[in-house]
Design a protein around this motif. Sequence first.
Motif, PDB file in Angstrom:
ATOM      1  N   ALA A   1      -4.371 -11.840   4.062  1.00 31.81           N
ATOM      2  CA  ALA A   1      -4.833 -12.737   2.639  1.00 31.81           C
ATOM      3  C   ALA A   1      -5.688 -11.851   1.640  1.00 31.81           C
ATOM      4  O   ALA A   1      -5.019 -11.559   0.788  1.00 31.81           O
ATOM      5  N   PHE A   2      -6.652 -11.283   2.600  1.00 29.38           N
ATOM      6  CA  PHE A   2      -7.627 -10.289   1.478  1.00 29.38           C
ATOM      7  C   PHE A   2      -6.914  -8.990   1.161  1.00 29.38           C
ATOM      8  O   PHE A   2      -7.320  -8.666   0.059  1.00 29.38           O
ATOM      9  N   SER A   3      -5.955  -8.633   2.060  1.00 26.67           N
ATOM     10  CA  SER A   3      -5.291  -7.073   1.769  1.00 26.67           C
ATOM     11  C   SER A   3      -4.414  -7.512   0.256  1.00 26.67           C
ATOM     12  O   SER A   3      -4.163  -6.599  -0.632  1.00 26.67           O
ATOM     13  N   SER A   4      -3.900  -8.870   0.164  1.00 28.13           N
ATOM     14  CA  SER A   4      -3.240  -9.122  -1.198  1.00 28.13           C
ATOM     15  C   SER A   4      -4.238  -8.940  -2.325  1.00 28.13           C
ATOM     16  O   SER A   4      -3.926  -8.256  -3.340  1.00 28.13           O
ATOM     17  N   LEU A   5      -5.362  -9.216  -2.222  1.00 26.10           N
ATOM     18  CA  LEU A   5      -6.531  -9.192  -3.360  1.00 26.10           C
ATOM     19  C   LEU A   5      -6.827  -7.843  -3.514  1.00 26.10           C
ATOM     20  O   LEU A   5      -7.108  -7.458  -4.694  1.00 26.10           O
ATOM     21  N   ALA A   6      -6.887  -7.023  -2.293  1.00 24.13           N
ATOM     22  CA  ALA A   6      -7.321  -5.713  -2.553  1.00 24.13           C
ATOM     23  C   ALA A   6      -6.037  -4.718  -3.245  1.00 24.13           C
ATOM     24  O   ALA A   6      -6.663  -3.965  -4.219  1.00 24.13           O
ATOM     25  N   ILE A   7      -5.041  -5.203  -2.740  1.00 24.80           N
ATOM     26  CA  ILE A   7      -4.031  -4.303  -3.740  1.00 24.80           C
ATOM     27  C   ILE A   7      -4.040  -4.830  -5.210  1.00 24.80           C
ATOM     28  O   ILE A   7      -3.914  -3.972  -5.914  1.00 24.80           O
ATOM     29  N   ALA A   8      -4.230  -6.002  -5.599  1.00 28.21           N
ATOM     30  CA  ALA A   8      -4.437  -6.312  -6.940  1.00 28.21           C
ATOM     31  C   ALA A   8      -5.349  -5.483  -7.527  1.00 28.21           C
ATOM     32  O   ALA A   8      -5.501  -5.096  -8.824  1.00 28.21           O
ATOM     33  N   VAL A   9      -6.788  -5.328  -6.872  1.00 30.50           N
ATOM     34  CA  VAL A   9      -7.833  -4.682  -7.543  1.00 30.50           C
ATOM     35  C   VAL A   9      -7.661  -3.272  -7.642  1.00 30.50           C
ATOM     36  O   VAL A   9      -7.569  -2.781  -8.807  1.00 30.50           O
ATOM     37  N   PHE A  10      -7.044  -2.880  -6.593  1.00 24.85           N
ATOM     38  CA  PHE A  10      -7.005  -1.115  -6.324  1.00 24.85           C
ATOM     39  C   PHE A  10      -5.728  -0.885  -7.256  1.00 24.85           C
ATOM     40  O   PHE A  10      -5.640   0.253  -7.869  1.00 24.85           O
ATOM     41  N   GLY A  11      -4.741  -1.892  -7.405  1.00 24.58           N
ATOM     42  CA  GLY A  11      -3.452  -1.434  -8.230  1.00 24.58           C
ATOM     43  C   GLY A  11      -3.973  -0.988  -9.952  1.00 24.58           C
ATOM     44  O   GLY A  11      -3.121  -0.414 -10.149  1.00 24.58           O
ATOM     45  N   PHE A  12      -4.999  -1.624 -10.078  1.00 24.46           N
ATOM     46  CA  PHE A  12      -5.558  -1.172 -11.526  1.00 24.46           C
ATOM     47  C   PHE A  12      -6.170   0.035 -11.711  1.00 24.46           C
ATOM     48  O   PHE A  12      -6.519   0.473 -12.914  1.00 24.46           O
TER      49      PHE A  12
ATOM     50  N   ILE B   1      -8.275  14.479  -9.284  1.00 24.03           N
ATOM     51  CA  ILE B   1      -8.612  14.296  -7.905  1.00 24.03           C
ATOM     52  C   ILE B   1      -9.083  12.920  -7.697  1.00 24.03           C
ATOM     53  O   ILE B   1      -8.630  12.193  -6.617  1.00 24.03           O
ATOM     54  N   VAL B   2      -9.785  12.204  -8.768  1.00 26.37           N
ATOM     55  CA  VAL B   2     -10.309  10.834  -8.461  1.00 26.37           C
ATOM     56  C   VAL B   2      -8.961   9.858  -8.194  1.00 26.37           C
ATOM     57  O   VAL B   2      -8.820   9.077  -7.383  1.00 26.37           O
ATOM     58  N   PHE B   3      -8.010  10.055  -9.238  1.00 26.24           N
ATOM     59  CA  PHE B   3      -6.740   9.111  -8.996  1.00 26.24           C
ATOM     60  C   PHE B   3      -5.975   9.481  -7.886  1.00 26.24           C
ATOM     61  O   PHE B   3      -5.360   8.613  -7.142  1.00 26.24           O
ATOM     62  N   SER B   4      -6.212  10.620  -7.225  1.00 26.74           N
ATOM     63  CA  SER B   4      -5.259  10.986  -6.043  1.00 26.74           C
ATOM     64  C   SER B   4      -5.821  10.405  -5.004  1.00 26.74           C
ATOM     65  O   SER B   4      -5.333   9.524  -4.177  1.00 26.74           O
ATOM     66  N   VAL B   5      -7.353  10.150  -4.660  1.00 28.00           N
ATOM     67  CA  VAL B   5      -8.032   9.756  -3.737  1.00 28.00           C
ATOM     68  C   VAL B   5      -7.850   8.107  -3.688  1.00 28.00           C
ATOM     69  O   VAL B   5      -7.627   7.590  -2.672  1.00 28.00           O
ATOM     70  N   LEU B   6      -7.994   7.640  -4.914  1.00 29.57           N
ATOM     71  CA  LEU B   6      -7.558   6.240  -5.342  1.00 29.57           C
ATOM     72  C   LEU B   6      -6.092   5.640  -4.752  1.00 29.57           C
ATOM     73  O   LEU B   6      -6.303   4.641  -4.021  1.00 29.57           O
ATOM     74  N   SER B   7      -5.418   6.623  -5.206  1.00 26.27           N
ATOM     75  CA  SER B   7      -3.869   6.265  -4.715  1.00 26.27           C
ATOM     76  C   SER B   7      -3.739   6.180  -3.168  1.00 26.27           C
ATOM     77  O   SER B   7      -2.928   5.434  -2.476  1.00 26.27           O
ATOM     78  N   PHE B   8      -4.347   7.065  -2.533  1.00 27.37           N
ATOM     79  CA  PHE B   8      -4.203   7.142  -1.016  1.00 27.37           C
ATOM     80  C   PHE B   8      -5.108   5.938  -0.441  1.00 27.37           C
ATOM     81  O   PHE B   8      -4.635   5.048   0.401  1.00 27.37           O
ATOM     82  N   VAL B   9      -6.327   5.311  -1.333  1.00 26.81           N
ATOM     83  CA  VAL B   9      -7.004   4.340  -0.441  1.00 26.81           C
ATOM     84  C   VAL B   9      -5.941   3.096  -0.922  1.00 26.81           C
ATOM     85  O   VAL B   9      -6.075   1.986   0.098  1.00 26.81           O
ATOM     86  N   VAL B  10      -5.304   2.825  -1.845  1.00 31.73           N
ATOM     87  CA  VAL B  10      -4.331   1.729  -2.191  1.00 31.73           C
ATOM     88  C   VAL B  10      -3.392   1.493  -0.954  1.00 31.73           C
ATOM     89  O   VAL B  10      -2.744   0.496  -0.962  1.00 31.73           O
ATOM     90  N   ALA B  11      -3.129   2.677  -0.440  1.00 31.59           N
ATOM     91  CA  ALA B  11      -2.165   2.399   0.716  1.00 31.59           C
ATOM     92  C   ALA B  11      -2.707   1.808   2.022  1.00 31.59           C
ATOM     93  O   ALA B  11      -1.834   1.129   2.786  1.00 31.59           O
ATOM     94  N   VAL B  12      -3.806   1.632   1.980  1.00 34.47           N
ATOM     95  CA  VAL B  12      -4.647   0.861   3.192  1.00 34.47           C
ATOM     96  C   VAL B  12      -4.431  -0.496   3.224  1.00 34.47           C
ATOM     97  O   VAL B  12      -3.736  -0.730   4.387  1.00 34.47           O
ATOM     98  N   PRO B  13      -4.411  -1.519   2.300  1.00 39.49           N
ATOM     99  CA  PRO B  13      -4.246  -2.717   2.410  1.00 39.49           C
ATOM    100  C   PRO B  13      -2.813  -2.852   2.843  1.00 39.49           C
ATOM    101  O   PRO B  13      -2.380  -3.817   3.444  1.00 39.49           O
ATOM    102  N   SER B  14      -1.756  -2.017   2.128  1.00 37.42           N
ATOM    103  CA  SER B  14      -0.242  -2.115   2.293  1.00 37.42           C
ATOM    104  C   SER B  14       0.027  -1.867   4.232  1.00 37.42           C
ATOM    105  O   SER B  14       0.753  -2.598   4.689  1.00 37.42           O
ATOM    106  N   ALA B  15      -0.739  -0.921   4.466  1.00 36.70           N
ATOM    107  CA  ALA B  15      -0.523  -0.658   5.950  1.00 36.70           C
ATOM    108  C   ALA B  15      -1.082  -1.728   6.722  1.00 36.70           C
ATOM    109  O   ALA B  15      -0.598  -1.810   7.677  1.00 36.70           O
ATOM    110  N   VAL B  16      -2.324  -2.262   6.336  1.00 32.11           N
ATOM    111  CA  VAL B  16      -2.983  -3.566   7.182  1.00 32.11           C
ATOM    112  C   VAL B  16      -1.727  -4.444   7.243  1.00 32.11           C
ATOM    113  O   VAL B  16      -1.503  -4.942   8.420  1.00 32.11           O
TER     114      VAL B  16
END
Length: 565
Positions: free
Chosen positions: A292-303, A321-336
């Motif tokens: 449930a919370f990974s859906s909200l996390a994707i919504a937040v990090f997606g922006f 570099i900042v956008f690259s790191v954030l793009s890797f981070v958004v993969a986490v809730p999807s992997a969850v």
Amino acid sequence: MSVQTATPGATEQPRTHYLNAGHTIASWLLTTDHKRIAILYMISITIAFFIGGAAAAMIRIELTSPTGVMLEHETYNKMFSMHGIVMIFLFLIPSIPAVLGNFLIPMMIGAKDLAFPRLNLLSWYLYMAGSILAVVAMITGGVDTGWTFYVPYSSVYANSNVVLVICGAFIVGFSSIATGINFIATIHKMRAPGLTWFRLPLFVWAHYATSIIIVLGTPVVAITLALVAVERLFHIGVFDPAQGGDPVLFQHLFWFYSHPAVYIMILPSMGVVSEMITCFSRRKPFGYNFIAFSSLAIAVFGFLVWGHHMFVSGQSVYLGIVFSVLSFVVAVPSAVKTFNWTATMYKGRIWFTAPMLYALGFIGLFTIGGLTGLFLAAMATDVHLHDTYFVIAHFHYIMVGGAIMGYMGGLHFWWPKMTGRMYPESWAKLAAGITFLGYNLTFFPQFIMGLQGMTRRYHYYPEEFQALNVLSSAGASILAVGYIIPLAYFLWSLWYGKKAGPNPWRAAGLEWMTDSPPITYNFEKTPIVTWEAYEYPENEEDDPLPDLDDEDQLLAVGSGEAPKR
């Protein structure tokens, strides 16, 4: 397998349900019933899907030869633009929210309708008005800018119906905003007594997160496209560098919405898959709260990740570099989510129905699409792969392999609820297999072409890529068969399908506790929820499953009883 005995008279269809509550055209076009509006959407987006699919077929036929076989290059440009615009704005974005979300969310939370029924009907009319404008523009000259409308080409140089198509997309955007506001208000205010936030179905959580993205992001792209139209008509200097404008500003604004839009397309599909995995594994989801919370996390990090589309636009390396790191981070809730679906199936009593096959197909294809996205999130590899067929393959593994597989699975899963009829299970399993095979044959060769340097959107290409292009086009033909077969048996089932009963899958959830098809206001009495979400019996003896080819068993097992608890 033991099966309950049908109670005489208990499985009769109600005398009146939402489908036969009125037979006139006006009763449908002026309806405020969320279920009928969902059916109107389903018909509309199905037409859009086959229009976009026809454009894709033209593209794939053309690319069987390095020098083309039937299209001029201007026509080819209009074909891939038409394919992208129709599929994204008219099919993928509205598909699951407008059809399955509209139909199911009020029933899943025990409500009689959405919070604003008239606004819901207005959203469909806005969708239709925008769609008609876009299709008319394409018939009367087309547009050749691609679905991204990059400036200054779209605002200054393109000699096609850019303004008309932008007007269509602008209006369709407000249809999405109306739907998103309606969902948020409904989920907040209209839940049945006892249905707390942590008893909500994961499908509802996914649509809640999607609605937040829609409401916050869609106005940005709507205003951006309006500025392109204004600049094209009145020659003001917003994006045109010749007049002091900044074309990179357009890319920032466009991708600020359009990357979250990817999650508008895929999050609802994840909600569908969560429902199917739990039902056909006969288990509670592993880590309900995390999903449930990974859906909200994707919504937040997606922006926060739009800048990874602009690594080659000249933006600062440090910003990259900042956008690259954030793009890797958004993969986490999807992997969850993916991990938790897999853990849910572990030791589950898996029932290999057609919807389950689509769910398994989703997991496989989405995983490939997600992992290949990591190459595009890394600046070094993105520079090599940017604007190649690798990007097309990655995008389609997410959108077609993810969003459409989820939509098709959801249609099969809730088809008995929507129509009161079963589809032919054997044909459905065959269609799921053909779709999975055709899909991989179409898009996997494009990864190889992209790695070898074939650029996307080019009409002609070097001969060394012909074999892979022919393989990809052959796969597209198989994929088309995988979509046409369900269209045929869904239509067939409306008249000849076996009667399903209220709950043929013995699924958990309030929507399965009302009749199939449901009555106009969903429930005779407002349900009171006293149990947790997804309570499935642990023993097979307590959880008899029907033979899907036996109508008597379907009606007996699906007699509308609440899951045992």
